[in-house]
Scaffold this motif. Structure first.
Motif, PDB file in Angstrom:
ATOM      1  N   GLY A   1     -41.365  -6.194  15.772  1.00 11.44           N
ATOM      2  CA  GLY A   1     -40.570  -6.875  14.741  1.00 11.44           C
ATOM      3  C   GLY A   1     -40.842  -6.471  13.297  1.00 11.44           C
ATOM      4  O   GLY A   1     -40.102  -6.884  12.398  1.00 11.44           O
ATOM      5  N   SER A   2     -41.872  -5.658  13.063  1.00 13.40           N
ATOM      6  CA  SER A   2     -42.099  -5.219  11.670  1.00 13.40           C
ATOM      7  C   SER A   2     -40.913  -4.401  11.162  1.00 13.40           C
ATOM      8  O   SER A   2     -40.656  -4.349   9.954  1.00 13.40           O
ATOM      9  CB  SER A   2     -43.368  -4.372  11.568  1.00 13.40           C
ATOM     10  N   ASP A   3     -40.205  -3.777  12.086  1.00 14.51           N
ATOM     11  CA  ASP A   3     -38.986  -3.042  11.684  1.00 14.51           C
ATOM     12  C   ASP A   3     -37.977  -4.003  11.047  1.00 14.51           C
ATOM     13  O   ASP A   3     -37.275  -3.652  10.096  1.00 14.51           O
ATOM     14  CB  ASP A   3     -38.311  -2.411  12.913  1.00 14.51           C
TER      15      ASP A   3
ATOM     16  N   THR B   1     -52.356  -5.477  18.073  1.00 10.75           N
ATOM     17  CA  THR B   1     -51.566  -6.649  18.499  1.00 10.75           C
ATOM     18  C   THR B   1     -51.870  -6.994  19.960  1.00 10.75           C
ATOM     19  O   THR B   1     -51.999  -8.172  20.316  1.00 10.75           O
ATOM     20  CB  THR B   1     -50.061  -6.389  18.304  1.00 10.75           C
TER      21      THR B   1
ATOM     22  N   SER C   1     -47.189  -2.367   9.826  1.00 10.97           N
ATOM     23  CA  SER C   1     -47.519  -2.918  11.149  1.00 10.97           C
ATOM     24  C   SER C   1     -49.030  -3.059  11.243  1.00 10.97           C
ATOM     25  O   SER C   1     -49.778  -2.560  10.400  1.00 10.97           O
ATOM     26  CB  SER C   1     -47.084  -1.950  12.249  1.00 10.97           C
ATOM     27  N   ALA C   2     -49.455  -3.653  12.343  1.00 16.97           N
ATOM     28  CA  ALA C   2     -50.887  -3.690  12.660  1.00 16.97           C
ATOM     29  C   ALA C   2     -51.290  -2.305  13.160  1.00 16.97           C
ATOM     30  O   ALA C   2     -50.449  -1.568  13.671  1.00 16.97           O
ATOM     31  CB  ALA C   2     -51.115  -4.718  13.755  1.00 16.97           C
TER      32      ALA C   2
ATOM     33  N   PHE D   1     -43.672  -8.279  10.845  1.00 13.92           N
ATOM     34  CA  PHE D   1     -43.768  -8.967  12.131  1.00 13.92           C
ATOM     35  C   PHE D   1     -43.695 -10.502  12.083  1.00 13.92           C
ATOM     36  O   PHE D   1     -43.385 -11.130  13.063  1.00 13.92           O
ATOM     37  CB  PHE D   1     -45.056  -8.521  12.840  1.00 13.92           C
TER      38      PHE D   1
ATOM     39  N   GLU E   1     -51.128  -7.537  11.388  1.00 11.26           N
ATOM     40  CA  GLU E   1     -50.292  -7.118  10.254  1.00 11.26           C
ATOM     41  C   GLU E   1     -50.899  -7.635   8.937  1.00 11.26           C
ATOM     42  O   GLU E   1     -50.922  -6.928   7.933  1.00 11.26           O
ATOM     43  CB  GLU E   1     -48.866  -7.675  10.404  1.00 11.26           C
TER      44      GLU E   1
ATOM     45  N   LYS F   1     -53.518  -1.194  21.145  1.00 10.08           N
ATOM     46  CA  LYS F   1     -53.004  -1.619  19.829  1.00 10.08           C
ATOM     47  C   LYS F   1     -53.677  -2.917  19.414  1.00 10.08           C
ATOM     48  O   LYS F   1     -53.969  -3.758  20.266  1.00 10.08           O
ATOM     49  CB  LYS F   1     -51.505  -1.922  19.937  1.00 10.08           C
TER      50      LYS F   1
HETATM   51  N1  ASP Z   1     -47.567  -5.245  15.814  1.00 11.50           N
HETATM   52  C1  ASP Z   1     -46.395  -5.778  16.424  1.00 11.50           C
HETATM   53  C2  ASP Z   1     -46.209  -5.168  17.801  1.00 11.50           C
HETATM   54  O1  ASP Z   1     -47.032  -4.393  18.249  1.00 11.50           O
HETATM   55  C3  ASP Z   1     -45.191  -5.645  15.536  1.00 11.50           C
HETATM   56  C4  ASP Z   1     -44.864  -4.244  15.094  1.00 11.50           C
HETATM   57  O2  ASP Z   1     -45.690  -3.356  15.104  1.00 11.50           O
HETATM   58  O3  ASP Z   1     -43.731  -4.018  14.706  1.00 11.50           O
HETATM   59  O4  ASP Z   1     -45.253  -5.488  18.455  1.00 11.50           O
END
Ligand code: ASP
Length: 441
Positions: free
Chosen positions: A184-186, A49, A36-37, A168, A114, A47
């Motif tokens: 969405g990185s999951d 993002t 993830s970021a 993501f 990301e 964050k």
């Molecule tokens: N960086 C994105 C978010 O904060 C995606 C992730 O972390 O999964 O939603």
């Protein structure tokens, strides 16, 4: 072989990323890492993002790209400096700035967290970096193309022993970046796990696993050792947000278990999410219990209709749902009686104006005797395979709520007998979660 995905708090700063490296290098089975970021370093932090969304807004309001992107660039420069690696990221930063100046899309902008996070992790590990646009494909309508992605990703990763991949996002057929929904990185991690046919998909986060209920509402809430994909869907859809609820779709295709792990407490076993109850034997054995977890969400709106002889009127439900659909809404539940029907909709998606329009249209096409709006509903779900074909669970649910003096507005039990969903007044939400946890778990 394992695929490991590390979330925002695991990538938040140099000392966290060092922990990530320790986890990865301690386990030779981990071949692909999805990141993830960088997330929050402390509670009040922002964050990356979110900074990128803000950057996009600031530019719209006239701020220069350089200024707007500065907080993001600074975070990455600091991470590299604190990691103490020889890695020059200024070229990447300049390219991103240039692309933004030339009108890059919102999806491109917010995906850069990301992208840069994976670039740095790859350099720090000495592993290959593979851009998600080479792997994750969306179709022209912006829908994720699971089969094409799987084919392309499997082929691309075949000859690559170790790689870091940004989560993501992926790419549209026109070449533009397209992101999944937030968190969405999951999903990206699950996509890679499926493509390389991993034995397990490890999802590393900042908690020890999935709790049986929101730990903010119940002190000492227990951890779930093992749950099924279906239970996870029900719990995470209803607000338990350790993992993106769509993450199971890719791994479900190949029956790959997911293991939620804690980067900051790596020796904890975490929570295993297995394809079906058949996996409960052996390695994924779990204690017999009726309930796996309790979850819930607030801010629902019920549109309650009454019409004499509704049960005999062909197409009544369809006409109601057509109005809901035509207005871009989806319904969450639809409990009904002989002459009554209530459509429950997510209140966040229903402005006052839209609600008025929906009511007007329903009145027109359905001519109900009455229609009224029930505001501020909360839904709570009691979830668990243990209740299937067993009597007494509903009794315990209602007893627990009655003892806590909570009025039940509606009840919905899926035919799978996997969950019982109860609508209550929003003000009773916290009390209900704790009553259900204490009464059933
Ligand atoms: N960086 C994105 C978010 O904060 C995606 C992730 O972390 O999964 O939603």
């Amino acid at each position: 072989m394992k695929v490991a995905k590390f979330g925002g708090t695991s990538m938040a700063n140099a000392s966290c990323i060092e922990k990530v490296k320790n986890v990865v290098f301690a386990d030779q089975d981990i071949h692909y890492v999805v990141v993830s970021a960088p997330g929050k370093r402390e509670k009040t932090d922002t964050k990356i993002t979110d900074l990128l969304y803000k950057c996009n807004d600031s530019i719209k309001y006239g701020q220069s790209v350089k200024e707007a992107f500065k907080p993001v660039a600074d975070r990455f420069y600091t991470i590299i400096e604190e990691l103490g690696i020889e890695f020059d990221i200024s070229g990447e930063i300049n390219t991103i700035r240039k692309n933004i100046s030339e009108g890059a899309s919102l999806d491109y902008i917010v995906s850069r967290g990301e992208y840069l996070s994976a670039k740095i992790a790859a350099a720090y590990f000495g592993w290959d970096f593979i851009d998600a646009i080479e792997l994750v494909k969306f179709d022209e309508d912006g829908n994720f193309d699971a089969e094409l992605t799987n084919k392309v990703t499997a082929k691309k990763l075949k000859g690559i022993k170790n790689a870091v991949i940004p989560g993501f996002y992926g790419v549209l057929p026109c070449g533009s970046v397209k992101t999944f929904s937030r968190g969405g990185s999951d999903i990206s991690g699950a996509i890679i796990a499926r493509a390389v046919n991993a034995d397990i998909y490890e999802n590393w986060t900042d908690v020890d696993g999935f709790m049986k209920c929101d730990p903010r509402l119940v002190e000492n809430a227990e951890l779930i050792d093992v749950l099924t994909y279906k239970e996870l869907r029900e719990l995470s859809y209803m607000g338990a947000n350790v993992l993106h609820p769509d993450s199971i779709f890719p791994v479900r295709k190949s029956d790959i278990p997911i293991n939620i792990k804690n980067t900051f407490n790596p020796s904890a076993k975490g929570t295993f999410i297995v394809p079906t109850t058949h996996f409960f034997d052996g390695k994924y054995k779990r204690e017999d219990s009726i309930i796996t977890g309790v979850a819930g969400k607030k801010d629902f709106i019920g549109i309650a209709l009454e019409k004499s002889m509704m049960n005999n009127e062909l197409g009544f439900g369809r006409r109601v749902l057509n109005v809901i659909e035509d207005n871009g809404l989806s319904f969450e539940h639809m409990p009904s009686g002989v002459d009554t029907l209530t459509v429950i909709v997510d209140g966040h998606k229903l402005s006052e104006e839209l609600l008025k329009k929906v009511i007007f249209e329903i009145e027109n096409v359905c001519e109900p005797d009455s229609i009224h709006v029930i505001r501020d509903l909360a839904l709570v779900a009691v979830v668990g395979h243990g209740m299937t074909s067993k009597s007494g669970t509903a009794y315990k649910v209602f007893e627990s709520l009655a003892k806590a003096d909570i009025n039940i507005k509606m009840i919905d039990q899926g035919s799978s007998e996997l969950n019982i969903i109860i609508a209550i007044e929003g003000k009773d939400y916290e009390k209900a979660i704790s009553a259900l946890y204490n009464g059933l778990v």
